[in-house]
Design a protein around this motif. Structure first.
Motif, mmCIF file in Angstrom:
data_model
loop_
_atom_site.group_PDB
_atom_site.id
_atom_site.type_symbol
_atom_site.label_atom_id
_atom_site.label_comp_id
_atom_site.label_asym_id
_atom_site.label_seq_id
_atom_site.Cartn_x
_atom_site.Cartn_y
_atom_site.Cartn_z
ATOM 1 N N ALA A 24 1.008 -1.195 -0.120
ATOM 2 C CA ALA A 24 -0.091 -0.144 0.231
ATOM 3 C C ALA A 24 0.787 1.411 0.222
ATOM 4 C CB ALA A 24 -0.981 -0.046 1.078
ATOM 5 N N SER A 80 -5.832 -0.256 1.317
ATOM 6 C CA SER A 80 -5.173 -1.155 0.300
ATOM 7 C C SER A 80 -5.266 -0.764 -0.893
ATOM 8 C CB SER A 80 -6.293 -2.400 0.557
ATOM 9 O OG SER A 80 -6.082 -3.396 -0.690
ATOM 10 N N PRO A 81 -4.111 -1.272 -1.541
ATOM 11 C CA PRO A 81 -4.172 -0.929 -3.058
ATOM 12 C C PRO A 81 -4.960 -1.485 -4.100
ATOM 13 C CG PRO A 81 -2.353 -2.260 -2.576
ATOM 14 C CD PRO A 81 -2.984 -1.846 -1.333
ATOM 15 N N GLU A 82 -5.623 -2.398 -3.458
ATOM 16 C CA GLU A 82 -6.729 -3.072 -4.588
ATOM 17 C C GLU A 82 -8.089 -2.667 -4.502
ATOM 18 O OE1 GLU A 82 -6.991 -6.960 -2.604
ATOM 19 O OE2 GLU A 82 -5.057 -7.720 -3.170
ATOM 20 N N ARG A 83 -8.311 -1.488 -3.923
ATOM 21 C CA ARG A 83 -9.468 -0.827 -3.520
ATOM 22 C C ARG A 83 -9.397 0.555 -4.256
ATOM 23 N NH1 ARG A 83 -8.919 -2.089 1.714
ATOM 24 N NH2 ARG A 83 -9.861 -4.078 2.162
ATOM 25 N N GLY A 127 -9.268 2.741 -0.026
ATOM 26 C CA GLY A 127 -8.106 2.468 -1.210
ATOM 27 C C GLY A 127 -6.893 3.243 -0.581
#
Length: 436
Positions: free
Chosen positions: A42, A78-81, A100
Motif C-alpha cells: 500500500a 489497500s491498493p486493491e480498492r 483504498g
C-alpha cells in the motif's frame, strides 16, 4: 581479508535493515485509539495519513466520540480498492473502515468526504445502520475546521478567527442559523462556498461547546441523521435545539445564536472595533422593570431605564433590583470579553461599580456609575482613534494591489452567476440538446 571485511559489512547492513524493518510498527494508532493499517504494497501517503488523523481527532473533539478500545476499530488501506471506495465492515470483535490507499484523491469530492465522515462517526460511536447521509452543513463545517487548523483561521487553542462572522455582526446582517442547517453545498462556489464553510464551522464549534459526554447534542444529532428515519429538522430540534434552549433560560434560540456569534467573533486577540463598541455600550446598559403596585409586587406597567436607575431601585428595595444588578454586571463583563487588553480594565471598573451598589448613601451611587462610564467611553474613543490612524497609515504605506489583493483576485476571476446546481442542470440540458 578484504573479502571477509566486505562480507562482515554486508551482514551488519542486513542486521541494521532488519532492525529498522522490525522496529517499524505494523499499525499507526491515533490519539483516540483508532488503528490505521496499511496492507502490503500500500502507498503510505503523508497527505492521506494526516487527513485521517485530523478527521479522527475532530470527530472526537467536536462530536465527543468515545475513545476506541484497543483493537476494536481500525482503518485498513489497500491498493486493491479504488480511491472512491469507503466501506464499513463489522465483525464480532472488531470494526474496519476499508479504504483504498489513494483515497485522498477522492477526498476532493464532497460526496466522498460526506460518506467517509459518516462511516467514521458510526464506527467511533459503535452505531449500526447508516441508512442516510450527514447534512451538508456538517460536512462544510468540518471542511472549514480542518482548513482553519492548517492556517491562521485558528489563532490559538480554542480561539478562532471568523472574518465573515465579524463583518455580518458589525453590519447587522446575521443569518438565520437554524435555516443554514438545511443548505446544500452545491448551491455555493468560490468565495460563497468559503463563506459558508466559515459559518458552518462556527455552528459546529458552538454546538460542540454546548454538548458534553453526558448530554451529547452534536454527536446525537450526527448519529441521529445517519440512522434515523426522521427528518433532519426533527433530529435538530431534539438535540442541538434542545441544548441551546436550556443553556440560557429565557433566551430564544435565535438570540442564543447571536450571543454565541458575538462571543466567537470578538475576543482579546480579535477585539470588537472601537466604533462598534461605542455603539453597542448604551444598548447593554438598558434595563426594563415593572412598577410596584400597592401590594408591594412588581406587577405594574413596564418602564425602560438605564443602569443609572439602579441605585434608586436598590434604595427603594424594588423586587427586581438585585436581579437587574446581576444582569447588568454579567452584560458588562460579557461586553468586556470582546475588548482589547488595554481597554478591558475600564469595563471591569464599570462592572465593579455596578456590583458595589447597595442603594445606601455611602455606596457611590449615580456619580460613581457616571464616572466609570466616562472612563470606559474615553478608552473606547482612544481605541477607535488608534484604529483609524493605523488604517490610514496602512492605506498610505501599502500598495493598493497588495492591500486589496484578495478582493482583486476575486473580482478578476471569472465567476458563474449561477450556482453549481444550476450550472450542472444547464450542462445536462445542453448535452441532451446536442444528442438530439
Amino acid at each position: 581479508m578484504g573479502t571477509a571485511w566486505g562480507r562482515g559489512l554486508a551482514v551488519m547492513l542486513m542486521m541494521v535493515a532488519g532492525v529498522a524493518v522490525a522496529a517499524e510498527p505494523a499499525t499507526i494508532r491515533t490519539v483516540s485509539g483508532t488503528e490505521i493499517l496499511y496492507v502490503a504494497a500500500a502507498d503510505r501517503s503523508d497527505e492521506g495519513l494526516e487527513y485521517l488523523r485530523a478527521l479522527d481527532r475532530e470527530v472526537g473533539r467536536l462530536f465527543h466520540a468515545p475513545p476506541v478500545r484497543r483493537g476494536r476499530f481500525r482503518i485498513v488501506l489497500s491498493p486493491e480498492r479504488g480511491a472512491d471506495v469507503a466501506v464499513l465492515r463489522r465483525m464480532e470483535q472488531q470494526t474496519e473502515l476499508l479504504l483504498g490507499d489513494h483515497f485522498y484523491r477522492a477526498a476532493e469530492q464532497f460526496d466522498f468526504r460526506r460518506r467517509l465522515t459518516g462511516l467514521l462517526l458510526l464506527a467511533r460511536f459503535d452505531s449500526a445502520g447508516g441508512i442516510r447521509e450527514l447534512p451538508d452543513w456538517v460536512v462544510m463545517g468540518l471542511d472549514g475546521v480542518l482548513a482553519a487548523n492548517r492556517s491562521s483561521g485558528r489563532i490559538a487553542r480554542n480561539v478562532h478567527y471568523y472574518p465573515l462572522l465579524r463583518a455580518l455582526i458589525l453590519s447587522g446582517q446575521l443569518p438565520d442559523f437554524r435555516k443554514l442547517t438545511g443548505v446544500r453545498a452545491v448551491d455555493f462556489s468560490g468565495v460563497a462556498l468559503e463563506g459558508m464553510r466559515e459559518l458552518c464551522r462556527f455552528m459546529l464549534e458552538t454546538a460542540a461547546q454546548y454538548s458534553s459526554v453526558g448530554n451529547n447534542a452534536l454527536g446525537d444529532y450526527a448519529v441521529g441523521c445517519l440512522n434515523s428515519n426522521r427528518r433532519a429538522e426533527e433530529v435538530y430540534e431534539a438535540t442541538i435545539g434542545q441544548a441551546l434552549s436550556t443553556t440560557r433560560p429565557g433566551m430564544s434560540e435565535s438570540a442564543m445564536w447571536e450571543w454565541a456569534a458575538n462571543r466567537a467573533a470578538f475576543n482579546s486577540r480579535t477585539p470588537r472595533p472601537g466604533v462598534a463598541s461605542l455603539k453597542r455600550l448604551p444598548e447593554i446598559l438598558q434595563i426594563e422593570y415593572a412598577t410596584v403596585g400597592k401590594d408591594g409586587t412588581a406587577s405594574g406597567a413596564m418602564r425602560k431605564g438605564t443602569f443609572l436607575d439602579l441605585p434608586r431601585l436598590l434604595s427603594e428595595e424594588h423586587p427586581s433590583a438585585v436581579l437587574l444588578q446581576r444582569k447588568l454586571v454579567a452584560a458588562v463583563r460579557e461586553f468586556g470579553a470582546g475588548l482589547p487588553g488595554e481597554v478591558l480594565p475600564y469595563s471591569e471598573t464599570l462592572a465593579a461599580a455596578i456590583e458595589q451598589q447597595t442603594g445606601s448613601a455611602f455606596a457611590g451611587g449615580e456619580s460613581q456609575l457616571r464616572e466609570a462610564l466616562t472612563e470606559l467611553e474615553t478608552a473606547l474613543k482612544h481605541q477607535a482613534a488608534v484604529e483609524k490612524l493605523l488604517e490610514n497609515v496602512e492605506k498610505e504605506q501599502v500598495r493598493s494591489y497588495l492591500l486589496f489583493r484578495r478582493e482583486l483576485e476575486e473580482a478578476s476571476t471569472p465567476d458563474d452567476a449561477a450556482s453549481q446546481a444550476v450550472a450542472a442542470f444547464l450542462k445536462e440540458t445542453e448535452k441532451r440538446y446536442l444528442e438530439e
